[in-house]
Write an enzyme that holds these catalytic residues in place. Structure first.
Site, PDB file in Angstrom:
ATOM      1  N   TYR A 182       0.825  -1.206   0.000  1.00 53.17           N
ATOM      2  CA  TYR A 182       0.000   0.000   0.000  1.00 53.17           C
ATOM      3  C   TYR A 182       0.859   1.257   0.000  1.00 53.17           C
ATOM      4  CZ  TYR A 182      -4.601  -2.118   0.859  1.00 53.17           C
ATOM      5  OH  TYR A 182      -5.783  -2.798   0.744  1.00 53.17           O
ATOM      6  N   LYS A 195       3.703 -15.362   2.131  1.00 59.02           N
ATOM      7  CA  LYS A 195       3.944 -16.049   0.858  1.00 59.02           C
ATOM      8  C   LYS A 195       5.455 -16.263   0.772  1.00 59.02           C
ATOM      9  CE  LYS A 195       2.438 -17.666  -3.137  1.00 59.02           C
ATOM     10  NZ  LYS A 195       1.639 -18.902  -3.233  1.00 59.02           N
ATOM     11  N   ASP A 239      -2.422 -18.390   0.070  1.00 56.96           N
ATOM     12  CA  ASP A 239      -3.394 -19.090  -0.781  1.00 56.96           C
ATOM     13  C   ASP A 239      -4.070 -20.213   0.005  1.00 56.96           C
ATOM     14  OD1 ASP A 239      -0.913 -20.345  -0.727  1.00 56.96           O
ATOM     15  OD2 ASP A 239      -0.918 -20.939  -2.829  1.00 56.96           O
ATOM     16  N   ASP A 283     -12.017  -9.524   4.388  1.00 59.59           N
ATOM     17  CA  ASP A 283     -13.309  -9.519   3.682  1.00 59.59           C
ATOM     18  C   ASP A 283     -13.863 -10.939   3.565  1.00 59.59           C
ATOM     19  OD1 ASP A 283     -13.218  -6.765   3.241  1.00 59.59           O
ATOM     20  OD2 ASP A 283     -13.845  -6.948   1.146  1.00 59.59           O
ATOM     21  N   ASP A 337      -6.169  -7.285   4.066  1.00 58.19           N
ATOM     22  CA  ASP A 337      -7.307  -6.645   3.400  1.00 58.19           C
ATOM     23  C   ASP A 337      -8.199  -7.717   2.764  1.00 58.19           C
ATOM     24  OD1 ASP A 337      -8.896  -4.586   2.177  1.00 58.19           O
ATOM     25  OD2 ASP A 337      -7.846  -5.004   0.300  1.00 58.19           O
TER      26      ASP A 337
HETATM   27  C1  IPM Z   1     -10.341  -1.661   3.963  1.00 55.94           C
HETATM   28  C2  IPM Z   1     -10.630  -1.055   2.625  1.00 55.94           C
HETATM   29  C3  IPM Z   1      -9.516  -0.078   2.262  1.00 55.94           C
HETATM   30  C4  IPM Z   1      -8.212  -0.857   2.208  1.00 55.94           C
HETATM   31  C5  IPM Z   1      -9.747   0.689   0.939  1.00 55.94           C
HETATM   32  C6  IPM Z   1     -11.064   1.426   0.962  1.00 55.94           C
HETATM   33  C7  IPM Z   1      -8.614   1.604   0.629  1.00 55.94           C
HETATM   34  O1  IPM Z   1     -10.786  -2.032   1.667  1.00 55.94           O
HETATM   35  O2  IPM Z   1     -10.206  -0.906   4.948  1.00 55.94           O
HETATM   36  O3  IPM Z   1     -10.237  -2.888   4.044  1.00 55.94           O
HETATM   37  O4  IPM Z   1      -7.886  -1.456   1.179  1.00 55.94           O
HETATM   38  O5  IPM Z   1      -7.497  -0.867   3.206  1.00 55.94           O
HETATM   39 MG    MG Z   2     -10.753  -4.001   2.431  1.00 58.15          MG
END
Ligand code: IPM
Ligand code: MG
Length: 404
Positions: A181, A232, A264, A292, A288
């Site tokens: 990032y 990884k 993975d 999710d 990240d």
């Molecule tokens: C998160 C989001 C952010 C990230 C985006 C919106 C930049 O996906 O906080 O997980 O990738 O960190």
């Molecule tokens: Mg995210």
């Protein structure tokens, strides 16, 4: 050994693992705050999309907490994201940043409206110019994302019931200010007519890995005492260093089991046997992605709160609290969004930044109660569940505030 993060885990090991859903992920000692510490200055940056409507419900809940626990929350709202661009020409207006600097903590909604992205340069877009900037600005390197599947939501989990076992309870500890990032160089260049080259750079140093590893081990030591470190290492230099440093830090926590897993395989294991995980320690991008995935297991991204923490000064840990779900522009302004992630994020704030464990518990319990009573926003509604009643953002917020 690096004196890491927040003093959050100072008295680790004093508490048993919580049994009730929505109890704190890390049970922390109640800090003994001086009397003057009943007043807290909060910056509320609702942002874009569903941000304002879920923030409104979180503030409603905070007002109920304020009354019940005789606290004072001075909440100042300020624009950020596209709302900041519209109000002051910048995703992070100077006045908003100044407000954050003066506040005890930041309550954040979400930013970004992909449809509007093409209208401004990528460096000025809300994700980079506001969210990532704030993370870096305040040194918020430790991102904690607690993923819990309450048993009442078993039908909202995409996994078969037998894979859910007694419920899913994972804490994703994501490094938040390093890796791909932020690594330099980061650019897109023209190499020949019609051919561009994009470069992102993944960089980690030993101290950056050490400090986040300490957070993960300390968190695990008041949970089920297991860290799964994701990397990884079979391909990336970063993975090799990550694994070495985490292994070294792990030796300082003999009571916590450490296992390493390639990312993975980690993604696959989350689907096959999520109950094997206690704390998942991830670098920025892997965290990240996997957070999710893990959130989907907890019924919906709308259920995933998060805390981003920096260093402690005195008794308060400056923190940044946001739902992990994003702006969801398709349902914005329609009273459809799930406010629970935003509301649980305020509970994390009370607990981690201010040591107000009783107040935080009351929010966690109130959320549990609303769910147990069958209230469901669309994202967690399942028609097969006959006890479920579909409600809107506002009604869910009312129910939770009413249960405080
Ligand atoms: C998160 C989001 C952010 C990230 C985006 C919106 C930049 O996906 O906080 O997980 O990738 O960190
Ligand atoms: Mg995210």
């Amino acid at each position: 050994m690096i004196e890491c993060v927040s003093g959050l885990f100072r008295n680790q090991g004093l508490h048993a693992r919580p049994k009730i859903l929505f109890t704190p992920i890390l049970l922390l000692p109640t800090l003994t705050l001086p009397m003057s510490s009943t007043t807290f200055n909060l910056a509320a940056l609702a942002g874009d999309g569903i941000g304002p409507e879920v923030m409104r419900e979180a503030i409603k809940v905070l007002r109920a907490v304020e009354k019940k626990f005789s606290l004072t929350f001075n909440i100042t709202e300020a624009p950020v994201g596209w709302a900041g661009i519209d109000a002051a020409g910048k995703a992070l207006p100077d006045a908003t940043l100044e407000l954050c600097r003066k506040s005890d903590s930041i309550l954040f909604g979400s930013v970004g409206l992909p449809d509007r992205d093409p209208t401004i340069p990528k460096e000025e877009r809300p994700e980079r110019a506001a969210l990532l900037r704030l993370r870096k600005e305040f040194g918020l390197f430790a991102n904690l994302r607690p993923v819990k599947l309450p048993k009442e939501l078993a039908h909202s989990c995409p996994l078969r019931l037998d894979r859910q076992s007694d419920g899913i309870d994972i804490l994703v500890v994501r490094e938040l200010t390093g890796g791909m990032y932020f690594g330099q160089p980061k650019k897109t260049e023209q190499v020949s007519p019609g051919v561009q080259r994009a470069i992102d750079t993944m960089v980690y140093t030993t101290p950056e890995i050490e400090r986040i590893a300490h957070v993960a081990f300390k968190a695990a030591s008041v949970r089920r005492k297991k860290v799964t470190s994701i990397d990884k290492a079979n391909v990336l230099e970063n993975g090799v260093l990550w694994r070495d440093v985490v292994t070294t830090v792990g030796k300082l926590y003999p009571g916590v089991a450490l296992e390493h897993m390639f990312v993975d395989n980690g993604a696959m294991q989350l689907l096959l046997k999520p109950t094997q995980f206690d704390v998942m320690l991830c670098e920025n991008m892997f965290g990240d992605i996997l957070s999710d995935e893990a959130a989907a297991l907890a019924g919906s991204l709308g259920m995933l709160p998060s805390a981003s923490l920096g260093a402690t000064s005195g008794e308060r840990t400056f923190g940044f609290y946001e739902p992990a779900g994003g702006t969801a522009p398709d349902i914005a302004g329609k009273n459809l969004a799930n406010p629970i992630a935003q509301i649980l994020s305020t509970a994390l704030m009370l607990r981690y930044s201010f040591g107000l464990n009783d107040a935080a518990d009351s929010i966690d319990r109130a959320v549990g109660q609303a769910i147990a009573s069958g209230l469901r926003t669309g994202d967690i509604f399942n028609a097969a569940d006959t006890a479920a009643k579909k409600v809107g953002t506002r009604e869910m917020g009312d129910a939770i505030a009413g249960a405080i």
